[in-house]
Design an enzyme around this catalytic site. Structure first.
Site, PDB file in Angstrom:
ATOM      1  N   HIS A  98       0.658  -0.953   0.147  1.00  0.00           N
ATOM      2  CA  HIS A  98       0.027   0.097   0.191  1.00  0.00           C
ATOM      3  C   HIS A  98       1.126   1.399   0.059  1.00  0.00           C
ATOM      4  O   HIS A  98       0.451   2.348  -0.486  1.00  0.00           O
ATOM      5  CB  HIS A  98      -1.174  -0.241   1.352  1.00  0.00           C
ATOM      6  CG  HIS A  98      -2.119  -1.249   1.328  1.00  0.00           C
ATOM      7  ND1 HIS A  98      -2.330  -2.001   2.318  1.00  0.00           N
ATOM      8  CD2 HIS A  98      -2.882  -1.318   0.539  1.00  0.00           C
ATOM      9  CE1 HIS A  98      -3.159  -2.816   2.428  1.00  0.00           C
ATOM     10  NE2 HIS A  98      -3.805  -2.213   0.982  1.00  0.00           N
TER      11      HIS A  98
ATOM     12  N   LYS B 196     -17.746  -7.133   7.414  1.00  0.00           N
ATOM     13  CA  LYS B 196     -16.292  -7.726   7.821  1.00  0.00           C
ATOM     14  C   LYS B 196     -16.217  -7.612   8.817  1.00  0.00           C
ATOM     15  O   LYS B 196     -16.113  -6.694   9.355  1.00  0.00           O
ATOM     16  CB  LYS B 196     -15.557  -6.650   6.696  1.00  0.00           C
ATOM     17  CG  LYS B 196     -15.436  -7.274   5.268  1.00  0.00           C
ATOM     18  CD  LYS B 196     -13.990  -6.130   4.434  1.00  0.00           C
ATOM     19  CE  LYS B 196     -14.472  -6.172   2.619  1.00  0.00           C
ATOM     20  NZ  LYS B 196     -12.496  -5.673   2.668  1.00  0.00           N
TER      21      LYS B 196
ATOM     22  N   ARG C  91      -2.724  -6.115  -8.328  1.00  0.00           N
ATOM     23  CA  ARG C  91      -1.316  -7.300  -8.462  1.00  0.00           C
ATOM     24  C   ARG C  91      -1.748  -7.673  -9.390  1.00  0.00           C
ATOM     25  O   ARG C  91      -0.747  -8.193 -10.516  1.00  0.00           O
ATOM     26  CB  ARG C  91      -1.270  -7.644  -6.488  1.00  0.00           C
ATOM     27  CG  ARG C  91      -1.520  -7.039  -5.459  1.00  0.00           C
ATOM     28  CD  ARG C  91      -1.775  -7.408  -4.161  1.00  0.00           C
ATOM     29  NE  ARG C  91      -2.933  -7.217  -3.890  1.00  0.00           N
ATOM     30  CZ  ARG C  91      -3.549  -7.434  -3.120  1.00  0.00           C
ATOM     31  NH1 ARG C  91      -3.359  -7.544  -1.819  1.00  0.00           N
ATOM     32  NH2 ARG C  91      -5.287  -7.495  -2.588  1.00  0.00           N
TER      33      ARG C  91
ATOM     34  N   SER D  43      -3.044  -7.898   3.103  1.00  0.00           N
ATOM     35  CA  SER D  43      -3.245  -7.649   4.640  1.00  0.00           C
ATOM     36  C   SER D  43      -3.264  -9.354   5.431  1.00  0.00           C
ATOM     37  O   SER D  43      -3.414  -9.033   6.291  1.00  0.00           O
ATOM     38  CB  SER D  43      -4.271  -6.604   4.900  1.00  0.00           C
ATOM     39  OG  SER D  43      -3.751  -5.268   4.158  1.00  0.00           O
TER      40      SER D  43
HETATM   41  P1  ADP Z   1     -10.496  -3.792   0.221  1.00  0.00           P
HETATM   42  O1  ADP Z   1     -10.613  -4.479   1.240  1.00  0.00           O
HETATM   43  O2  ADP Z   1     -11.041  -2.536  -0.335  1.00  0.00           O
HETATM   44  O3  ADP Z   1      -9.289  -4.037  -0.933  1.00  0.00           O
HETATM   45  P2  ADP Z   1      -7.501  -3.251   0.387  1.00  0.00           P
HETATM   46  O4  ADP Z   1      -6.279  -2.646   1.956  1.00  0.00           O
HETATM   47  O5  ADP Z   1      -6.703  -4.977   0.824  1.00  0.00           O
HETATM   48  O6  ADP Z   1      -8.439  -3.363   0.834  1.00  0.00           O
HETATM   49  O7  ADP Z   1      -6.731  -2.988  -0.360  1.00  0.00           O
HETATM   50  C1  ADP Z   1      -6.989  -1.048  -0.622  1.00  0.00           C
HETATM   51  C2  ADP Z   1      -6.411  -1.101  -2.396  1.00  0.00           C
HETATM   52  O8  ADP Z   1      -5.011  -1.458  -2.744  1.00  0.00           O
HETATM   53  C3  ADP Z   1      -6.747  -2.445  -3.267  1.00  0.00           C
HETATM   54  O9  ADP Z   1      -7.172  -2.112  -4.519  1.00  0.00           O
HETATM   55  C4  ADP Z   1      -5.875  -3.505  -3.528  1.00  0.00           C
HETATM   56  O10 ADP Z   1      -5.843  -4.244  -4.808  1.00  0.00           O
HETATM   57  C5  ADP Z   1      -4.698  -2.503  -3.718  1.00  0.00           C
HETATM   58  N1  ADP Z   1      -3.551  -3.146  -3.030  1.00  0.00           N
HETATM   59  C6  ADP Z   1      -3.375  -4.442  -1.588  1.00  0.00           C
HETATM   60  N2  ADP Z   1      -2.261  -4.278  -1.915  1.00  0.00           N
HETATM   61  C7  ADP Z   1      -1.445  -4.296  -2.606  1.00  0.00           C
HETATM   62  C8  ADP Z   1      -0.371  -4.307  -2.615  1.00  0.00           C
HETATM   63  N3  ADP Z   1       0.678  -5.268  -2.358  1.00  0.00           N
HETATM   64  N4  ADP Z   1       0.719  -3.920  -4.063  1.00  0.00           N
HETATM   65  C9  ADP Z   1      -0.436  -2.966  -4.826  1.00  0.00           C
HETATM   66  N5  ADP Z   1      -1.742  -2.916  -4.235  1.00  0.00           N
HETATM   67  C10 ADP Z   1      -1.831  -3.074  -3.285  1.00  0.00           C
END
Ligand code: ADP
Length: 158
Positions: free
Chosen positions: A18, A42, A91, A129
């Site tokens: 992130h 969630k 990703r 995460s």
């Molecule tokens: P959500 O539950 O809305 O998917 P996340 O916190 O899992 O929330 O992810 C938020 C955004 O960040 C999403 O668009 C996800 O694809 C992106 N994201 C998460 N991890 C990575 C990573 N390692 N590299 C690039 N983008 C990421």
């Protein structure tokens, strides 16, 4: 022109994946609001307050970045603050399907707000995460995968 974007997500917790997206997005946008989503359906490891605090602590050297939370629709939040864009990360192909569907839903609500997608850097592609939480539960050292304030919080939660 002062271009504001929001970066919505669960951030349970924020990872180096992130953080990389935020740093790269700062080359495109003047100001970014990281928006922590509160979805009653969630289950999260961290409370919204903890998630917000970890992001603030992890990005404190970036005054262009602020952090907020919402239990409403992200599009409504973007409208409220006058954001022109929403940042998301991609990703693998599996992310694409979900993001494509979410984008269509968001465009249906307000077609003025563009979603901008950043491709994950090779070294961050496997980081999510949920993977981090599974690794921690399995006793794996994740200190290279999350910002220091998150590492501390993860250890406290063990
Ligand atoms: P959500 O539950 O809305 O998917 P996340 O916190 O899992 O929330 O992810 C938020 C955004 O960040 C999403 O668009 C996800 O694809 C992106 N994201 C998460 N991890 C990575 C990573 N390692 N590299 C690039 N983008 C990421």
């Amino acid at each position: 022109m002062n271009v504001l974007a929001i970066y919505p997500g669960s951030f349970d917790p924020i990872t180096n994946g992130h953080i990389d997206i935020v740093k790269r997005a700062l080359r495109v946008f003047d100001k970014i609001i990281i928006l922590v989503a509160v979805n009653p359906g969630k289950k999260y490891l961290f409370s919204v307050e903890e998630r917000v605090q970890m992001i603030k602590d992890s990005l404190k050297e970036y005054p262009q970045v602020s952090v907020d939370s919402t239990s409403g629709l992200t599009v409504h939040y973007a409208q409220k603050v006058g954001a022109n864009a929403m940042i998301r990360g991609l990703r693998a192909a599996t992310d694409f399907e979900y993001e494509f569907q979410m984008n269509n839903a968001n465009v249906f609500i307000d077609k003025q707000i563009e979603s901008i997608f950043f491709m994950a850097k090779h070294e961050f592609m496997f980081i999510s995460s949920s993977t981090i939480k599974e690794m921690v539960a399995g006793g794996i050292d994740v200190s290279k995968l999350v910002p220091a304030p998150v590492y501390t919080m993860l250890k406290e939660h063990q």
